[in-house]
Design a protein around this motif. Structure first.
Motif, PDB file in Angstrom:
ATOM      1  N   ALA A  47       0.993  -1.749   0.026  1.00 41.74           N
ATOM      2  CA  ALA A  47      -0.175  -0.131   0.045  1.00 41.74           C
ATOM      3  C   ALA A  47       0.439   1.501  -0.275  1.00 41.74           C
ATOM      4  CB  ALA A  47      -1.036  -0.099   0.978  1.00 41.74           C
ATOM      5  N   GLU A  48       1.723   1.286   0.895  1.00 42.48           N
ATOM      6  CA  GLU A  48       2.596   2.318   1.037  1.00 42.48           C
ATOM      7  C   GLU A  48       3.814   2.435   0.399  1.00 42.48           C
ATOM      8  OE1 GLU A  48       1.687   4.472   2.805  1.00 42.48           O
ATOM      9  OE2 GLU A  48      -0.153   3.410   3.045  1.00 42.48           O
ATOM     10  N   ALA A  49       4.530   1.478  -0.375  1.00 44.51           N
ATOM     11  CA  ALA A  49       6.052   1.204  -1.451  1.00 44.51           C
ATOM     12  C   ALA A  49       5.315   0.736  -3.014  1.00 44.51           C
ATOM     13  CB  ALA A  49       7.341   0.150  -0.671  1.00 44.51           C
ATOM     14  N   VAL A  50       4.874   0.331  -2.943  1.00 50.00           N
ATOM     15  CA  VAL A  50       5.241  -0.736  -4.612  1.00 50.00           C
ATOM     16  C   VAL A  50       4.329  -0.091  -5.144  1.00 50.00           C
ATOM     17  CG1 VAL A  50       4.507  -2.756  -5.623  1.00 50.00           C
ATOM     18  CG2 VAL A  50       5.505  -2.659  -4.081  1.00 50.00           C
ATOM     19  N   LEU A  51       2.619   0.153  -4.502  1.00 54.14           N
ATOM     20  CA  LEU A  51       1.145   0.316  -5.858  1.00 54.14           C
ATOM     21  C   LEU A  51       1.448   1.774  -6.046  1.00 54.14           C
ATOM     22  CD1 LEU A  51      -1.160  -2.013  -4.467  1.00 54.14           C
ATOM     23  CD2 LEU A  51      -0.021  -1.732  -6.327  1.00 54.14           C
ATOM     24  N   PRO A  52       1.533   3.180  -4.806  1.00 53.41           N
ATOM     25  CA  PRO A  52       1.780   4.038  -5.371  1.00 53.41           C
ATOM     26  C   PRO A  52       2.816   4.658  -6.233  1.00 53.41           C
ATOM     27  CG  PRO A  52       1.588   3.553  -2.765  1.00 53.41           C
ATOM     28  CD  PRO A  52       2.190   2.950  -3.629  1.00 53.41           C
ATOM     29  N   GLN A  53       3.387   3.566  -6.586  1.00 56.52           N
ATOM     30  CA  GLN A  53       4.161   4.175  -7.816  1.00 56.52           C
ATOM     31  C   GLN A  53       3.675   3.673  -8.962  1.00 56.52           C
ATOM     32  OE1 GLN A  53       8.990   2.240  -7.544  1.00 56.52           O
ATOM     33  NE2 GLN A  53       8.806   3.049  -5.367  1.00 56.52           N
ATOM     34  N   ALA A  54       2.753   2.904  -9.533  1.00 53.73           N
ATOM     35  CA  ALA A  54       2.422   2.267 -10.460  1.00 53.73           C
ATOM     36  C   ALA A  54       1.634   4.189 -10.906  1.00 53.73           C
ATOM     37  CB  ALA A  54       1.244   1.505  -9.832  1.00 53.73           C
ATOM     38  N   GLY A  55       1.831   4.498 -12.675  1.00 59.38           N
ATOM     39  CA  GLY A  55       1.304   5.211 -13.055  1.00 59.38           C
ATOM     40  C   GLY A  55       1.935   6.968 -12.226  1.00 59.38           C
ATOM     41  N   ASP A  56       0.499   7.319 -11.776  1.00 59.98           N
ATOM     42  CA  ASP A  56       1.034   8.889 -11.370  1.00 59.98           C
ATOM     43  C   ASP A  56       1.480   8.808  -9.967  1.00 59.98           C
ATOM     44  OD1 ASP A  56      -1.506   8.998 -10.738  1.00 59.98           O
ATOM     45  OD2 ASP A  56      -1.467  10.929 -11.809  1.00 59.98           O
ATOM     46  N   GLY A  57       0.932   7.697  -9.009  1.00 60.12           N
ATOM     47  CA  GLY A  57       1.305   7.417  -7.485  1.00 60.12           C
ATOM     48  C   GLY A  57      -0.340   8.095  -7.494  1.00 60.12           C
ATOM     49  N   THR A  58      -1.051   7.412  -7.723  1.00 60.12           N
ATOM     50  CA  THR A  58      -2.129   8.052  -7.666  1.00 60.12           C
ATOM     51  C   THR A  58      -3.313   6.855  -7.549  1.00 60.12           C
ATOM     52  OG1 THR A  58      -3.492   9.636  -9.079  1.00 60.12           O
ATOM     53  CG2 THR A  58      -2.449  10.081  -6.800  1.00 60.12           C
ATOM     54  N   ALA A  59      -2.732   6.213  -8.484  1.00 57.17           N
ATOM     55  CA  ALA A  59      -3.517   4.796  -8.994  1.00 57.17           C
ATOM     56  C   ALA A  59      -4.384   4.145  -7.941  1.00 57.17           C
ATOM     57  CB  ALA A  59      -2.583   3.840  -9.538  1.00 57.17           C
ATOM     58  N   LEU A  60      -3.910   3.451  -6.741  1.00 57.94           N
ATOM     59  CA  LEU A  60      -4.193   2.766  -5.503  1.00 57.94           C
ATOM     60  C   LEU A  60      -5.215   3.921  -4.928  1.00 57.94           C
ATOM     61  CD1 LEU A  60      -4.190   0.229  -4.427  1.00 57.94           C
ATOM     62  CD2 LEU A  60      -2.194   1.578  -2.280  1.00 57.94           C
ATOM     63  N   GLN A  61      -4.735   5.180  -5.022  1.00 56.83           N
ATOM     64  CA  GLN A  61      -6.336   6.141  -4.346  1.00 56.83           C
ATOM     65  C   GLN A  61      -7.591   5.927  -5.264  1.00 56.83           C
ATOM     66  OE1 GLN A  61      -5.952   7.250  -1.400  1.00 56.83           O
ATOM     67  NE2 GLN A  61      -3.572   5.869  -1.453  1.00 56.83           N
ATOM     68  N   LYS A  62      -7.313   6.101  -6.145  1.00 62.49           N
ATOM     69  CA  LYS A  62      -8.468   6.972  -7.501  1.00 62.49           C
ATOM     70  C   LYS A  62      -9.038   4.726  -7.437  1.00 62.49           C
ATOM     71  CE  LYS A  62      -5.830   8.904 -10.821  1.00 62.49           C
ATOM     72  NZ  LYS A  62      -5.573   9.025 -12.551  1.00 62.49           N
ATOM     73  N   LEU A  63      -8.785   4.106  -6.908  1.00 65.20           N
ATOM     74  CA  LEU A  63      -9.739   2.410  -6.437  1.00 65.20           C
ATOM     75  C   LEU A  63     -10.856   2.119  -5.287  1.00 65.20           C
ATOM     76  CD1 LEU A  63      -6.890  -0.321  -7.106  1.00 65.20           C
ATOM     77  CD2 LEU A  63      -8.736   0.133  -8.641  1.00 65.20           C
ATOM     78  N   PRO A  64     -11.740   2.205  -5.533  1.00 60.91           N
ATOM     79  CA  PRO A  64     -12.967   2.395  -5.151  1.00 60.91           C
ATOM     80  C   PRO A  64     -11.949   1.835  -3.634  1.00 60.91           C
ATOM     81  CG  PRO A  64     -13.342   1.582  -6.799  1.00 60.91           C
ATOM     82  CD  PRO A  64     -12.591   1.741  -7.487  1.00 60.91           C
ATOM     83  N   ASP A  65     -12.604   1.952  -2.666  1.00 59.83           N
ATOM     84  CA  ASP A  65     -12.966   1.098  -1.183  1.00 59.83           C
ATOM     85  C   ASP A  65     -12.506  -0.368  -1.225  1.00 59.83           C
ATOM     86  OD1 ASP A  65     -11.785   3.420  -0.265  1.00 59.83           O
ATOM     87  OD2 ASP A  65     -13.331   3.932   1.242  1.00 59.83           O
ATOM     88  N   PRO A  66     -13.487  -0.797  -1.714  1.00 53.84           N
ATOM     89  CA  PRO A  66     -13.717  -2.447  -1.562  1.00 53.84           C
ATOM     90  C   PRO A  66     -12.746  -2.809  -2.935  1.00 53.84           C
ATOM     91  CG  PRO A  66     -16.008  -1.440  -1.778  1.00 53.84           C
ATOM     92  CD  PRO A  66     -15.247  -0.686  -1.971  1.00 53.84           C
ATOM     93  N   ILE A  67     -12.326  -2.331  -3.555  1.00 48.02           N
ATOM     94  CA  ILE A  67     -11.232  -2.624  -4.963  1.00 48.02           C
ATOM     95  C   ILE A  67      -9.999  -2.785  -4.297  1.00 48.02           C
ATOM     96  CG2 ILE A  67     -10.417  -2.826  -7.170  1.00 48.02           C
ATOM     97  CD1 ILE A  67     -13.546  -3.419  -6.897  1.00 48.02           C
ATOM     98  N   ARG A  68      -9.967  -1.725  -3.305  1.00 47.31           N
ATOM     99  CA  ARG A  68      -7.910  -1.379  -3.084  1.00 47.31           C
ATOM    100  C   ARG A  68      -8.192  -2.142  -1.917  1.00 47.31           C
ATOM    101  NH1 ARG A  68      -7.513   4.122  -1.628  1.00 47.31           N
ATOM    102  NH2 ARG A  68      -9.619   3.538  -1.319  1.00 47.31           N
TER     103      ARG A  68
END
Length: 149
Positions: A117-138
């Protein structure tokens, strides 16, 4: 040699035999030394099951001699990271009836979840990809990625 026999009069546990080559130890001290080993035995068991201790694939002497200390180092790093996590981040533990404490597998899962959550996925795309996912999907994504294999 000192030999100590312990019988459970209630019948809920098996009889135990303890031996020592230090005859000056009292029976209580012999049993105390055995009980003090529990944390060490638990560490070895969890390192075997969760990290693959004693399953080196290398044939070179140096590979075998490096593997143990490296895995114990990894065990230590996971324990330290888990204790450094805020209580709210210590999630992902498996629960079952009678479970009273956190196991190493729980700690490993929480640390992996935090790393994803803090190191790997935030590096995807522009760094906001994980935050754009709906909470249940995340949550589903992190719950799937984090557990120890």
């Amino acid at each position: 040699m000192r030999w100590v026999f312990v019988r459970d009069v209630s019948g809920t546990h098996r009889d135990e035999y303890f031996f020592t080559t230090a005859p000056e130890l009292t029976p209580s001290a012999v049993i105390g030394h055995y009980c003090g080993r529990w944390n060490i035995e638990t560490t070895f068991q969890e390192a075997r099951s969760a990290l693959g201790l004693e399953t080196t694939r290398g044939w070179c002497k140096n590979t075998v001699l490096r593997a143990g200390p490296c895995l114990f180092g990894l065990y230590t790093v996971v324990a330290l990271l888990f204790h450094a996590l805020p209580a709210a981040k210590r999630t992902g533990a498996g629960a079952w009836p009678g479970k009273a404490t956190v196991t190493f597998s729980d700690a490993l899962c929480a640390v992996r979840r935090w790393l994803w959550a803090e190191a790997v996925l935030p590096q995807a795309g522009d760094g906001t990809a994980l935050q754009k996912l709906p909470d249940p999907i995340r949550e589903l994504l992190l719950t799937t990625l984090a557990p120890a294999a």
